[in-house]
Design a protein around this motif. Sequence first.
Motif, PDB file in Angstrom:
ATOM      1  N   TRP A  20       0.829  -1.206   0.000  1.00  0.00           N
ATOM      2  CA  TRP A  20       0.000   0.000   0.000  1.00  0.00           C
ATOM      3  C   TRP A  20       0.863   1.256   0.000  1.00  0.00           C
ATOM      4  O   TRP A  20       0.851   2.031   0.959  1.00  0.00           O
ATOM      5  CB  TRP A  20      -0.925   0.014   1.216  1.00  0.00           C
ATOM      6  N   PRO A  21       1.584   1.500  -1.086  1.00  0.00           N
ATOM      7  CA  PRO A  21       2.413   2.712  -1.105  1.00  0.00           C
ATOM      8  C   PRO A  21       1.555   3.953  -1.320  1.00  0.00           C
ATOM      9  O   PRO A  21       0.537   3.916  -2.012  1.00  0.00           O
ATOM     10  CB  PRO A  21       3.338   2.476  -2.304  1.00  0.00           C
ATOM     11  N   MET A  22       1.974   5.030  -0.718  1.00  0.00           N
ATOM     12  CA  MET A  22       1.325   6.307  -0.966  1.00  0.00           C
ATOM     13  C   MET A  22       2.095   6.983  -2.091  1.00  0.00           C
ATOM     14  O   MET A  22       3.317   6.969  -2.099  1.00  0.00           O
ATOM     15  CB  MET A  22       1.352   7.156   0.295  1.00  0.00           C
ATOM     16  N   ILE A  32       5.806   6.157   2.437  1.00  0.00           N
ATOM     17  CA  ILE A  32       4.712   6.262   3.401  1.00  0.00           C
ATOM     18  C   ILE A  32       3.662   5.215   3.043  1.00  0.00           C
ATOM     19  O   ILE A  32       3.300   5.045   1.879  1.00  0.00           O
ATOM     20  CB  ILE A  32       4.092   7.670   3.386  1.00  0.00           C
ATOM     21  N   VAL A  33       3.162   4.518   4.044  1.00  0.00           N
ATOM     22  CA  VAL A  33       2.152   3.482   3.852  1.00  0.00           C
ATOM     23  C   VAL A  33       0.772   4.087   4.090  1.00  0.00           C
ATOM     24  O   VAL A  33       0.567   4.808   5.063  1.00  0.00           O
ATOM     25  CB  VAL A  33       2.391   2.309   4.828  1.00  0.00           C
ATOM     26  N   SER A  34      -0.147   3.782   3.208  1.00  0.00           N
ATOM     27  CA  SER A  34      -1.530   4.229   3.346  1.00  0.00           C
ATOM     28  C   SER A  34      -2.441   3.012   3.294  1.00  0.00           C
ATOM     29  O   SER A  34      -2.756   2.511   2.209  1.00  0.00           O
ATOM     30  CB  SER A  34      -1.872   5.207   2.228  1.00  0.00           C
ATOM     31  N   ILE A  35      -2.855   2.536   4.445  1.00  0.00           N
ATOM     32  CA  ILE A  35      -3.704   1.342   4.518  1.00  0.00           C
ATOM     33  C   ILE A  35      -5.136   1.717   4.142  1.00  0.00           C
ATOM     34  O   ILE A  35      -5.680   2.679   4.685  1.00  0.00           O
ATOM     35  CB  ILE A  35      -3.651   0.727   5.932  1.00  0.00           C
ATOM     36  N   PRO A  36      -5.761   0.975   3.228  1.00  0.00           N
ATOM     37  CA  PRO A  36      -7.158   1.266   2.862  1.00  0.00           C
ATOM     38  C   PRO A  36      -8.097   1.065   4.049  1.00  0.00           C
ATOM     39  O   PRO A  36      -7.855   0.233   4.923  1.00  0.00           O
ATOM     40  CB  PRO A  36      -7.461   0.241   1.758  1.00  0.00           C
ATOM     41  N   ASP A  37      -9.172   1.828   4.062  1.00  0.00           N
ATOM     42  CA  ASP A  37     -10.088   1.779   5.206  1.00  0.00           C
ATOM     43  C   ASP A  37     -10.930   0.512   5.259  1.00  0.00           C
ATOM     44  O   ASP A  37     -11.565   0.245   6.266  1.00  0.00           O
ATOM     45  CB  ASP A  37     -10.986   3.012   5.233  1.00  0.00           C
ATOM     46  N   LYS A  38     -10.924  -0.303   4.225  1.00  0.00           N
ATOM     47  CA  LYS A  38     -11.695  -1.547   4.242  1.00  0.00           C
ATOM     48  C   LYS A  38     -10.910  -2.715   4.835  1.00  0.00           C
ATOM     49  O   LYS A  38     -11.451  -3.790   5.042  1.00  0.00           O
ATOM     50  CB  LYS A  38     -12.150  -1.893   2.829  1.00  0.00           C
ATOM     51  N   ILE A  39      -9.647  -2.520   5.118  1.00  0.00           N
ATOM     52  CA  ILE A  39      -8.780  -3.549   5.693  1.00  0.00           C
ATOM     53  C   ILE A  39      -8.819  -3.415   7.215  1.00  0.00           C
ATOM     54  O   ILE A  39      -8.770  -2.309   7.745  1.00  0.00           O
ATOM     55  CB  ILE A  39      -7.335  -3.395   5.170  1.00  0.00           C
TER      56      ILE A  39
END
Length: 162
Positions: A20-22, A32-39
């Motif tokens: 999950w790269p930003m 920077i890691v951007s985790i999706p909100d559905k995970i």
Amino acid sequence: MTTTKFTIELYLAEYLRAKWPMEDSNGKPMDIVSIPDKIYLFNILSSLTIKKPRHAPEPAGNLEILLPDRKENRKDPEYYNYISAKSATFFNKKVKLFFRAELHEFIDSRKHDEGETYKDVCYLFICKYKIESIDPDSLAKNYYRWKIAIRESRKKKAYITR
């Protein structure tokens, strides 16, 4: 955009950065890691953030992560932007479970659908996520242990169904 840093195992940090790269405005991936909100890791991260204690050092570590901004939770990332060492350890465990689940599913599908060897599949997984800090043999060994544990648990539960 508020981020924080903390330390987890190096191969897990590399995995998250590749998964999950930003991206910046030019479309290049940042560190920077951007985790999706559905995970579910997103919700765990949100629950682990606290206000920075007065005498705590500045956040440092091998993982920089974008903090969740959830209106319904009323945790403003401007203030709730600190992950304690204990919380980082907990997050590390959850990421390791997520990593292993994806690894085991990847190995199973490639082995049984395409007939590749376990070590080759582990090498492909490492190449897919650009992980440099772990050996493919150790991932294969982890998979073997997991398979043996599953078989043993099935043997122990066999008496219940008979």
